[in-house]
Write a protein that holds these residues in place. Structure first.
Motif, short mmCIF file in Angstrom:
data_model
loop_
_atom_site.label_atom_id
_atom_site.label_comp_id
_atom_site.label_asym_id
_atom_site.label_seq_id
_atom_site.Cartn_x
_atom_site.Cartn_y
_atom_site.Cartn_z
N ILE A 71 0.85 -1.20 0.00
CA ILE A 71 0.00 0.00 0.00
C ILE A 71 0.88 1.25 0.00
N SER A 72 1.97 1.19 0.78
CA SER A 72 2.88 2.33 0.87
C SER A 72 3.52 2.61 -0.49
N VAL A 73 3.96 1.53 -1.18
CA VAL A 73 4.61 1.71 -2.48
C VAL A 73 3.60 2.19 -3.52
N SER B 179 0.87 3.78 -2.97
CA SER B 179 0.52 5.15 -2.63
C SER B 179 1.59 6.11 -3.15
N HIS B 180 2.87 5.74 -2.94
CA HIS B 180 3.97 6.59 -3.42
C HIS B 180 3.94 6.69 -4.94
N ARG C 283 0.99 8.87 -5.91
CA ARG C 283 1.14 10.27 -5.50
C ARG C 283 2.17 11.02 -6.33
N THR C 284 3.18 10.30 -6.81
CA THR C 284 4.26 10.98 -7.53
C THR C 284 3.76 11.65 -8.81
#
Lengths: 441, 133
Positions: free
Chosen positions: A214-216, A218-219, A222-223
């Motif tokens: 999820i973190s990756v 999301s990143h 978002r980028t």
């Protein structure tokens, strides 16, 4: 004389009769004695036999009962040892009575190590202290940081299941979920506890992987979103009305990052559908050459723009495949090979029949992949260089999607590479029964 | 004299958008670097008033870069604000523990970013008119 003789004869007769009588009596007596002995013996044998039978039967019954008990114990032990959970029993004070094989294996102890030890030896001291303080507050009763911290609720008939950290014999930590129940005797007093322990390490690892994913994601989402929002935000606010050249660059940034975001969303959806088995495959017998030419056609414009030559060498055999998904897999490999080829380079797309399989190969003469990264590149978001998603337009999911598609066709995918010399990616698929008539040029 | 901000981010589009925001909306002078290692060199040489530091970068990530900045006598006094696209917003305590002044989340609003930086740094707010004058 005659009279005397007669009397003597009478006496002799009488004596003889008497003798006969005595002999008869003696015989009778002997016979009775013999009968008595015989009867007594028979009775003795009967009694002895009866007693022996009773004793033997009692022994048999006991043996049967003991065997049944042993079988029941063995079955109970097999059930306890066969479960994935550690099962521990303690006395009322929390001293260990039994622990099953799973528990011993999980914690690295032998049964002797733990015999008579407090259940607390398996717990993290800090957690016990924290739990005792929590119970002191919530139950308003004094609870020490020892076994009471574990038994306070179960001993009062309150079922408890909570997460703890167990400490293995080697000192390593094990996240566990523990359910504890009090055992009670005939008068209702606590006679001991049964503790069922579930190993949570695998579940925690899955949760960590999920969080990381999820973190990756999301990143990665978002980028491009940051670039789009920033560029459009400046344009919309009129902040760049005096800088038309910069405004033009902002429009290009917004447009390119919108495409990047779209590719990423599509790939994430594809990947998740593949992983969850929600993507259905429409498999037909299709010529390997047809698949190869379709994939080559879809990247020909990219190859021309990049100044890369694309060589295709197909085979006549067929595969049983979902045409669209297999072309997508080949396209992923070809697009990567073109993007990482220097201008003027060559990308080879060849196939070869090996036994009952077709091995497809996509080779480039690009920068290559370091050996330590070769295994990981088929995992999601495992690009060789993190800047590849930006510079090469990849999402970090293409190879993971390709692998998943190929695996669902009963095939395999792998890569060979040499840094600065180039890479080769291979897909092996089973040959289908039919053979197409001709190989199109 | 406008404040000088060093922006360290491996994404060229984000560097360009953020630079436009900081220069045009915020009236800052902006220096950029595309990696942590390049940023450490620029920071040491240019002595900016602030470093805006991306957290997720290849090779050396933002946290490691901050440690390097704090170890170096020439850069340890330069305040750092994280600019992060990480899923979870960093809490204030962990940002402070890492040695940063604060953290700003991507995607940012380009019209608000300069004001957020001034607020975190305690720098006086400037109106856009003043900045343009």
């Amino acid at each position: 004389m005659d009279e005397i003789r007669s009397r003597i004869a009478a006496l002799q007769k009488k004596e003889q009769n008497l003798l006969l009588e005595r002999e008869h009596e003696s015989r009778e007596s002997a016979r009775r004695a013999l009968w008595s002995v015989l009867v007594a013996s028979v009775f003795g044998v009967i009694i002895l036999t009866g007693s022996t039978t009773v004793i033997w039967r009692t022994i048999r019954q006991r043996e049967t009962a003991e065997a049944a008990l042993r079988r029941a114990e063995a079955m109970q032990r097999a059930i306890l040892d066969g479960t994935n959970h550690a099962i521990i029993s303690t006395d009322a004070e929390g001293r260990l009575r039994t622990i099953n094989a799973t528990g011993l294996a999980l914690l690295g102890y032998s049964a002797d190590d733990l015999a008579g030890q407090s259940l607390c030896v398996l717990h993290d001291d800090q957690e016990l202290r924290a739990r005792a303080e929590e119970l002191n507050r919530s139950m308003s009763i004094p609870v020490n940081a020892g076994f009471e911290a574990l038994s306070a609720k179960p001993s009062r008939g309150i079922a408890e299941e909570r997460n703890w950290t167990y400490v293995r014999r080697d000192g390593s930590r094990l996240p566990v979920r523990v359910a504890m129940t009090a055992l009670r005797d005939a008068v209702g007093a606590v006679s001991g506890y049964v503790v069922i322990v579930s190993d949570m390490s695998e579940r925690r690892a899955v949760e960590r992987m999920k969080d990381e994913f999820i973190s990756v994601v999301s990143h990665e989402l978002r980028t491009p979103l940051t670039s789009i929002k920033g560029a459009l935000g400046l344009l919309a606010a009129g902040a760049l009305h005096k800088a038309p050249e910069r405004a033009g660059r902002m429009l290009r940034i917004a447009s390119e990052n919108t495409n990047r975001l779209m590719r990423l969303v599509n790939d994430i959806l594809d990947f998740e559908r593949l992983q969850s088995g929600q993507l259905s495959f429409d498999k037909t017998v299709v010529g390997a050459a047809e698949l190869m030419h379709q994939a080559a056609d879809s990247v020909r414009a990219l190859a021309e723009t990049s100044g890369v030559d694309l060589e295709v060498r197909p085979v006549r055999e067929c595969v049983h495949a979902d045409e669209g998904r297999m072309v997508q897999s080949f396209t992923n490999l070809l697009a990567n090979a073109i993007k990482f080829s220097p201008a003027g380079g060559v990308v080879e797309f060849a196939a070869e029949v090996t036994g009952s399989s077709i091995v497809f190969r996509v080779s480039d003469r690009g920068r290559g992949i370091p050996a330590e990264k070769l295994d990981a590149i088929f995992e999601r978001f495992q690009q060789v260089d993190a800047s590849d998603s930006r510079d090469k337009g990849g999402t970090g999911l293409g190879l993971a999607i390709t692998r998943s598609i190929v695996q669902q066709h009963g095939g395999e995918v792998w890569a060979n590479s040499e840094v600065e010399r180039g890479s080769s990616f291979f897909i092996r698929l089973p040959v289908a029964a039919a053979v197409v008539g001709a190989v199109e040029g | 004299m406008p404040k000088r901000i060093l922006l360290i981010d491996d994404e060229s589009d984000i560097r360009e958008v953020a630079s436009a925001s900081l220069e045009i909306v915020g009236d800052f002078e902006v220096l950029t670097a595309d990696s942590a290692s390049a940023g450490l060199v620029v920071a040491s040489r240019e002595q900016p008033d602030l470093i805006l530091l991306d957290l997720m970068m290849p090779e050396i990530d933002g946290c490691e870069a901050l440690e390097d900045l704090k170890r170096n006598a020439a850069t340890r006094h330069i305040p750092v604000i994280f600019l992060t696209a990480k899923a979870l917003k960093m809490d204030e305590a962990s940002v402070r523990r890492a040695g940063a002044v604060g953290a700003l989340l991507k995607p940012f609003d380009p019209m608000l970013l300069p004001g957020q930086i001034r607020a975190l740094m305690g720098w006086p707010m400037e109106s856009h008119d003043e900045a343009s004058a």
